[in-house]
Each structure stands twice: as structure tokens, then as C-alpha cells.
Design an enzyme around this catalytic site. Structure first.
Site, mmCIF file in Angstrom:
data_model
loop_
_atom_site.group_PDB
_atom_site.id
_atom_site.type_symbol
_atom_site.label_atom_id
_atom_site.label_comp_id
_atom_site.label_asym_id
_atom_site.label_seq_id
_atom_site.Cartn_x
_atom_site.Cartn_y
_atom_site.Cartn_z
ATOM 1 N N LYS A 189 -27.233 -10.062 32.427
ATOM 2 C CA LYS A 189 -27.338 -10.602 33.795
ATOM 3 C C LYS A 189 -28.382 -9.887 34.643
ATOM 4 C CE LYS A 189 -23.588 -7.802 35.592
ATOM 5 N NZ LYS A 189 -22.144 -7.618 35.553
ATOM 6 N N ARG A 247 -11.163 -6.146 41.277
ATOM 7 C CA ARG A 247 -12.129 -7.240 41.258
ATOM 8 C C ARG A 247 -11.403 -8.374 40.540
ATOM 9 N NH1 ARG A 247 -18.256 -6.942 38.894
ATOM 10 N NH2 ARG A 247 -17.211 -7.865 37.084
HETATM 11 C C1 LIG Z 1 -21.839 -6.710 34.773
HETATM 12 C C2 LIG Z 1 -20.677 -6.763 33.881
HETATM 13 C C3 LIG Z 1 -20.665 -6.009 32.703
HETATM 14 C C4 LIG Z 1 -21.771 -5.062 32.319
HETATM 15 O O1 LIG Z 1 -21.741 -3.946 33.139
HETATM 16 P P1 LIG Z 1 -22.698 -2.679 32.900
HETATM 17 O O2 LIG Z 1 -22.198 -1.656 33.832
HETATM 18 O O3 LIG Z 1 -24.081 -3.155 33.228
HETATM 19 O O4 LIG Z 1 -22.562 -2.302 31.479
HETATM 20 C C5 LIG Z 1 -19.550 -6.139 31.879
HETATM 21 N N1 LIG Z 1 -18.521 -6.941 32.211
HETATM 22 C C6 LIG Z 1 -18.494 -7.679 33.325
HETATM 23 C C7 LIG Z 1 -17.327 -8.540 33.616
HETATM 24 C C8 LIG Z 1 -19.570 -7.607 34.209
HETATM 25 O O5 LIG Z 1 -19.541 -8.327 35.331
#
Ligand SMILES: *Cc1c(COP(=O)(O)O)cnc(C)c1O
Length: 352
Positions: free
Chosen positions: A36, A131
């Protein structure tokens, strides 16, 4: 070469992915590469796949569509609970989605039935970061409903910590997740294939704990892309922290007073406090700003420090002599600066 540009070193990203995949494999944990922050860049996705990730995860279906159209072939996972208004796109373009609302899962089921497809669901459980996620006390009731829905396969359970409140993954909340898995399996006589314990913030837990329990997958973005462990913002041993570098050129360079004059009021953005004993400084301007980067997320080269930013100007002081118009300055980026740089149409993405 064009500036501003974000130089992207694919070999370093692949290396980071490979090292993390190999270290986690020893613990029985697979890696989903999270794209993302790089808007589903097909080149970066390919590097992650070469590094050994078993699937790609993104929070936005648009990015997953980009990867699909560019022939990235890996299981695609939507790692944010779907918008009702995007359900058909999600069923069309993703293999798995993370979910926390039964109403949405019902709509996915109907859409998948229409398309004569199976769709895999990971149910997200709330473990304290507040969250996304189903409250642990409600999970049985949701599972009971989900396993009866047509064209839905309950593939597993997941959780996400650290992103909102910084709640750290530890032996307590991770064993809670493992316990939930065992209870669901026993009660409903099903097998949950994927237990996705969290994100890059789970690495310290994974490498430090004595037993990872049922957790067999982590979703990694920041640690692969930037080689950083997010809870303490520490470099991870033997990983590259400079796979991304922002290069931009100077558009104004002058000796100016260090202190502004005139009647002072508010500015659109927070001011950066600068402490300087000097009356005059060598000040330069770079043509990037809040629209393109997070000024607090840039690391400037030795001798240069960031002293201000507006929408499209970044102001720096150079300590060892004056910089010239046209000189290129190279910055390291943190996750927040990377996100914005990737999203800014004004920054050229230069794949190395
Ligand atoms: C953004 C996200 C991740 C990845 O997080 P990082 O800290 O970049 O490894 C994993 N799971 C969810 C649900 C996320 O929103």
C-alpha cells in the site's frame, strides 16, 4: 536527470524481503508483502515475490487492480475491511479479504455467488489497539454466521496492532489470538488455515518470543521497504534502510537572516523550531513541500538541515558553505515521507 525524483532500488527491496522471509520461515511463519505504501507498484511487487513472499496485501482495491493489470501473479489480499460500495470489485480482483463486519461479508457472499466464485475471508479480531477487528466476545457468533454463507471460505483469523495506538504485539496478546483460534476450531470443528498475527511491529515479538503459538503469517510493508522495525524505529540487522532516496534540486540559495521580521501570525503548517546562534545563515529552497513529502520524515545529508516547509517549498540551511542553484540534494525517507512521495504526481519514480 529529472528532479524531484524518488530513486527506488529493487535489489535492496528484494534482499530485505528475502532475509525476512528466511528468518520467519524458521519459526513457521510465512510473509505477505504489503504494497500500500508504494501504491501497488508492479515492479516493487515483483521484487517482493522474488524475495519469497507468498502473497501480496494492500488496503486499496485500486492498487490490487493495478498489480493484476500488470501481470503480478500472486494471491491478492485486501487487508482493509471492504467498502460496501466496492464489494463487486473486491470479489473480482482479490482472492482474500480481511473482514470485521457481518453485513459486508453477507454482501461479499451474494456477490461471489452471482459471479460463481469462492471468496476467502480472514476475520480480524480486536486485541487492544482499537483499530479494526471484532471484539473477542463476539467472534463465536460471527464465525457461526460466516460458515453458513454460500461462496465464502473462512480461511483464517487475523489481528493488527500498533498502527493506531502503538499497542505492541507481545506474548500476552499473541497467545490470546492463538487461544481464540483453538477455541473456534474446537467449537465449530473446522480448521483455520491462516493465522495472520500482524505487521512489521510484530517482528520483535516473533524473533524474541519462545513460542509463536498458532501464528503462521505476518504482513510486512515497512520492514521490507525501509528495513526498519517500526515500534522503536530501529534498523533491522543486515537489511537496507536506503532502498528509497529522494533527490531534489535547489531553486533558490541566499544568505538570509536567521530570524524573520514583521508582525507574526499563523501559517498553514506547523513551524519547525530552529535554534541557531547565528544572525545570518546560508538558506536554500527545494521545490517539494507538504504536498509531496512529510518534512519531518526526511533525513538530510550531513551539513544540511531542514528549517522550514510549506505546501511546495522545503527550506534548508547549509552549514558548510553555500549551496548553488541546481545542486542536487539527496534525502532518506521514513514511512510517512515515503507514502506521500509515492502518492505525489510531482515526484518522478525512478526504478534502479
Ligand atoms: C499497513 C498494514 C500492514 C503493514 O504494516 P507495516 O507496518 O508496513 O508492515 C499490515 N496489516 C494491515 C492490516 C495494514 O493495514
Amino acid at each position: 536527470m529529472r528532479t524531484p525524483r524518488l530513486e527506488i532500488n529493487l535489489d535492496k527491496i528484494e534482499h530485505n524481503a528475502r532475509v525476512l522471509v528466511e528468518r520467519l520461515k524458521l519459526l513457521g511463519i510465512s510473509v505477505t508483502g504489503v504494497t500500500k505504501a508504494v501504491l501497488g507498484s508492479p515492479e516493487i511487487a515483483h521484487s517482493m515475490i522474488r524475495g519469497g513472499v507468498i502473497a501480496l496485501g494492500d488496503s486499496r482495491v485500486e492498487n490490487i487492480e493495478t498489480m493484476g493489470k500488470n501481470k503480478v501473479s500472486a494471491p491478492m489480499i485486501l487487508i482493509r475491511t471492504p467498502m460496501l460500495s466496492q464489494v463487486d470489485r473486491i470479489v473480482s480482483f482479490t482472492d482474500v479479504s480481511f473482514n470485521s463486519e457481518i453485513e459486508v461479508i453477507r454482501r461479499i457472499s451474494a456477490s461471489a455467488k452471482n459471479m460463481n466464485k469462492m471468496h476467502n475471508i480472514i476475520l480480524m479480531v480486536e486485541l487492544g489497539d482499537l483499530r479494526e477487528g471484532i471484539m473477542p466476545g463476539d467472534i463465536d457468533n460471527i464465525v457461526h454466521q460466516v460458515i453458513q454463507l454460500p461462496n465464502i471460505n473462512l480461511k483464517g483469523i487475523g489481528a493488527n496492532l500498533a498502527c493506531r495506538n502503538g499497542v505492541s504485539p507481545d506474548e500476552i496478546n499473541m497467545s490470546e489470538l492463538s487461544d481464540i483460534v483453538s477455541k473456534i476450531e474446537n467449537k465449530f470443528e473446522i480448521h483455520l488455515e491462516t493465522i495472520s498475527g500482524g505487521n512489521s511491529a510484530n517482528l520483535n515479538w516473533a524473533f524474541g518470543c519462545s513460542n509463536v503459538g498458532r501464528i503462521n503469517n505476518l504482513r510486512l510493508g515497512e520492514s521490507i521497504l525501509l528495513g526498519l522495525e517500526p515500534l522503536c524505529n530501529q534498523p533491522i540487522h543486515e537489511l537496507y534502510t536506503d532502498a528509497f532516496e529522494l533527490v531534489t534540486e535547489i531553486i533558490e540559495s541566499k544568505t538570509k537572516p536567521s530570524v524573520p521580521w514583521g508582525k507574526m501570525a499563523l501559517t498553514a503548517f506547523d513551524k519547525i523550531d530552529v535554534l541557531t546562534g547565528k544572525k545570518y545563515i546560508s538558506q536554500s529552497i527545494l521545490p517539494i513541500g507538504h504536498q509531496d513529502i512529510d518534512p519531518n520524515g526526511l533525513t538530510s545529508p550531513v551539513g544540511v538541515s531542514i528549517i522550514g516547509a510549506s505546501s511546495d517549498h522545503l527550506i534548508v540551511e547549509s552549514i558548510d558553505g553555500k549551496l548553488s542553484v541546481g545542486d542536487e540534494i539527496r534525502f532518506k525517507v521514513n514511512y510517512s515521507a515515503l507514502l506521500r512521495a509515492m502518492t505525489s504526481p510531482f515526484i518522478k519514480k525512478e526504478i534502479l
